[in-house]
Scaffold this motif. Structure first.
Motif, PDB file in Angstrom:
ATOM      1  N   VAL A 434       1.017  -0.901  -0.060  1.00  0.00           N
ATOM      2  CA  VAL A 434      -0.104  -0.048  -0.377  1.00  0.00           C
ATOM      3  C   VAL A 434       1.341   0.798  -0.158  1.00  0.00           C
ATOM      4  CG1 VAL A 434      -1.834   1.171   1.520  1.00  0.00           C
ATOM      5  CG2 VAL A 434      -2.433  -1.429   1.167  1.00  0.00           C
ATOM      6  N   PHE A 435       1.640   1.251   0.498  1.00  0.00           N
ATOM      7  CA  PHE A 435       2.638   2.264   1.112  1.00  0.00           C
ATOM      8  C   PHE A 435       3.672   2.690   0.028  1.00  0.00           C
ATOM      9  CE2 PHE A 435       2.622   3.057   6.023  1.00  0.00           C
ATOM     10  CZ  PHE A 435       1.755   3.270   5.847  1.00  0.00           C
ATOM     11  N   PHE A 436       4.265   1.557  -0.799  1.00  0.00           N
ATOM     12  CA  PHE A 436       4.533   1.741  -1.948  1.00  0.00           C
ATOM     13  C   PHE A 436       3.737   2.544  -3.880  1.00  0.00           C
ATOM     14  CE2 PHE A 436       6.689   0.196  -6.349  1.00  0.00           C
ATOM     15  CZ  PHE A 436       7.651   1.254  -6.026  1.00  0.00           C
ATOM     16  N   HIS A 437       2.574   1.813  -3.436  1.00  0.00           N
ATOM     17  CA  HIS A 437       2.283   2.189  -4.630  1.00  0.00           C
ATOM     18  C   HIS A 437       1.228   3.266  -4.265  1.00  0.00           C
ATOM     19  CE1 HIS A 437       2.179  -0.727  -7.477  1.00  0.00           C
ATOM     20  NE2 HIS A 437       2.160  -1.791  -6.266  1.00  0.00           N
ATOM     21  N   MET A 438       1.222   4.125  -3.059  1.00  0.00           N
ATOM     22  CA  MET A 438       0.478   5.185  -2.491  1.00  0.00           C
ATOM     23  C   MET A 438       1.712   5.893  -2.721  1.00  0.00           C
ATOM     24  SD  MET A 438      -0.497   6.710   1.476  1.00  0.00           S
ATOM     25  CE  MET A 438       0.955   6.750   1.800  1.00  0.00           C
ATOM     26  N   VAL A 439       3.326   5.809  -2.987  1.00  0.00           N
ATOM     27  CA  VAL A 439       3.945   7.047  -2.995  1.00  0.00           C
ATOM     28  C   VAL A 439       4.641   6.913  -4.534  1.00  0.00           C
ATOM     29  CG1 VAL A 439       4.413   7.861  -1.065  1.00  0.00           C
ATOM     30  CG2 VAL A 439       5.900   5.984  -1.922  1.00  0.00           C
ATOM     31  N   LYS A 440       4.388   5.848  -5.566  1.00  0.00           N
ATOM     32  CA  LYS A 440       4.689   5.353  -6.079  1.00  0.00           C
ATOM     33  C   LYS A 440       5.073   6.761  -7.443  1.00  0.00           C
ATOM     34  CE  LYS A 440       5.479   2.056 -10.621  1.00  0.00           C
ATOM     35  NZ  LYS A 440       4.949   0.515 -10.274  1.00  0.00           N
TER      36      LYS A 440
END
Length: 476
Positions: A434-440
């Protein structure tokens, strides 16, 4: 051409034997037996540390290998051994409460297998690119890393204390064997370490007598022999796997289901997707054949095999890097050799006495092997990062993965109401994704917190970073 018709070849030195070819049957049988030895150590060790039956595991490894080969239409040579991807999840399930016995373990793994099979179907129709979009190398590496390192307390609290000196000696031997021994022998370091530790424990019993320590599953120290073959003497030479596991559940049993247990195993599915994808790509590179059309089949086949094995109390399965090593060394990629290996494994699984010998492996030996194996699982995650040039000067990677890693490895939990808790590997995996795709794609190119994060790892950073792809091209 029939799936079971192979062209017989007699290649010159250095020439390859392709999947739809085979050597004469005598040599093929020898190579098949070699594949069994290559997968042997890990296929037996992982069921033991998960509290499942090793004999049942090797029997189903043979059955599941045949199932896998049929589904991929004999195009992807592979042996399916016991998967390490669920070991940490199983440890977490067993730590929940006394009610979560082996049937809940295999029930959760069965669901994980079905999810993996569904992913395989999706990849088959949508293409292999789907995997890389949802689970890019930065995410996959983080999940594999937290799965491996989450197992550190299991070694420290369960196996190592049973016999610390045997554990240390076994670990030292395994490290030496994996690196210093030549060729094939280094690839079967786990198997050799198992034998070394077993013999060393027997010798220690003769020289020093019984040891006093806390056995796995017990709460108080007791005096006991390091090696006890009482179960071996009682076991039959021929028969189906039988008896009871340490928690009282029958070796062959049906699954039970718990939502909490199921959520704990789902991160292992991500690792299995990565393992199978890497296996297919490695085989394609070695053989020179285009195997992308079989990527979805391979992933789905592993899922179906895992669900099939766990439905009867068996261990989860996966394609084995050890066998890729054998193929690379011999340049023989013949699927016929894998059918031979599967038959040999099934026959070994039908020898209860053989399984009893493995099940009697001393805890100190398992401590020495697992302290190396679990660390290697975690470092595979780092290997994925290195091979894909993941740039941790990019805050998308550095910050996007950080919280999930600490939550998963450290055992952070979220409690919902009185009855449901999400933590450890499950929570860590969710946060990573979730965090990775949130800031990608949202990396900071200028000054500010993003630049500060970059400077922590890249003091000479020049301001040009590709924030769209994790591990993108170097700055221009």
């Amino acid at each position: 051409m029939s799936m079971f018709k192979w062209d017989v070849v007699d290649p010159a030195p250095g020439e390859s034997v392709l999947p739809r070819q085979r050597l004469p049957w005598g040599k093929t049988i020898g190579l098949g037996a070699q594949h069994v030895v290559a997968m042997f150590g890990a296929t037996f060790v992982f069921p033991l540390v998960m509290g499942l039956d090793a004999n049942l595991a090797i029997m189903f490894s043979g059955l599941c290998t045949i199932l896998f080969l049929l589904i991929v239409q004999n195009r992807v040579p592979s042996y399916l051994g016991t998967s390490a991807s669920f070991v940490a999840s199983v440890a977490a399930i067993r730590a929940l409460d006394e009610g979560n016995d082996s049937s809940y373990v295999t029930g959760a793994i069965l669901v994980g297998g079905l999810v993996l099979a569904a992913v395989g179907v999706l990849v088959h129709f949508a293409g292999a690119g789907l995997i890389h979009r949802i689970l890019p190398p930065a995410v996959t590496g983080a999940v594999v890393m937290l799965i491996g390192f989450n197992l550190a307390p299991v070694v420290a609290g369960v196996y190592w204390p049973q016999d610390q000196w045997i554990a240390l000696a076994t670990a030292a031997f395994m490290v030496f064997a994996a690196v210093a021994l030549p060729g094939f022998w280094s690839r079967v370091a786990v198997f050799l370490a198992l034998i070394f530790g077993y013999v060393l424990s027997y010798v220690a019993d003769l020289l020093f007598g019984p040891i006093t320590s806390v056995l796995g599953g017990a709460t108080e120290a007791t005096e006991h022999d390091r090696v006890s073959w009482a179960g071996v003497e009682a076991a039959s030479w021929i028969g189906f796997p039988s008896g009871t596991l340490a928690d009282g559940v029958s070796v062959v049993h049906g699954p039970s289901f718990s939502l909490t247990a199921i959520l704990l195993v789902l991160p292992g599915v991500i690792a299995l997707v990565a393992e199978n994808t890497g296996h297919v790509k490695a085989v394609a590179e070695m053989t020179g054949e285009d195997l992308d059309p079989y990527m979805g089949r391979a992933i789905g086949a592993d899922g179906i095999a895992t669900a099939f094995a766990s439905a009867f109390g068996g261990s989860p399965t996966t394609t084995y890097a050890e066998n890729i090593g054998v193929m690379g060394a011999t340049r023989v990629y013949s699927v016929a050799a894998y059918y031979v290996a599967a038959i040999v494994a099934i026959l070994l699984g039908l020898c209860p006495k053989f399984g009893a010998i493995v099940n009697a492996t001393p805890g100190g030996v398992l401590g020495g092997i697992t302290v190396v194996l679990y660390g290697m699982i975690g470092l595979v995650g780092a290997k994925i990062w290195v091979e894909n040039n993941i740039d941790f000067g990019n805050p998308v990677n550095m910050v996007g993965l950080a919280a999930g890693l600490i939550a998963g490895i450290g055992g952070v939990t979220l409690t919902f109401g009185d009855d449901f808790e999400l933590g450890g590997i499950a929570l860590g995996t969710i946060l990573v994704i979730v965090f990775f795709h949130m800031v990608k794609g949202r990396g900071d190119h200028g000054s500010g917190s993003g630049n500060v994060t970059r400077n922590l790892s890249h003091p000479d950073y020049d301001g040009g970073v590709d924030d769209v792809a994790s591990g993108g091209p170097a700055p221009r």
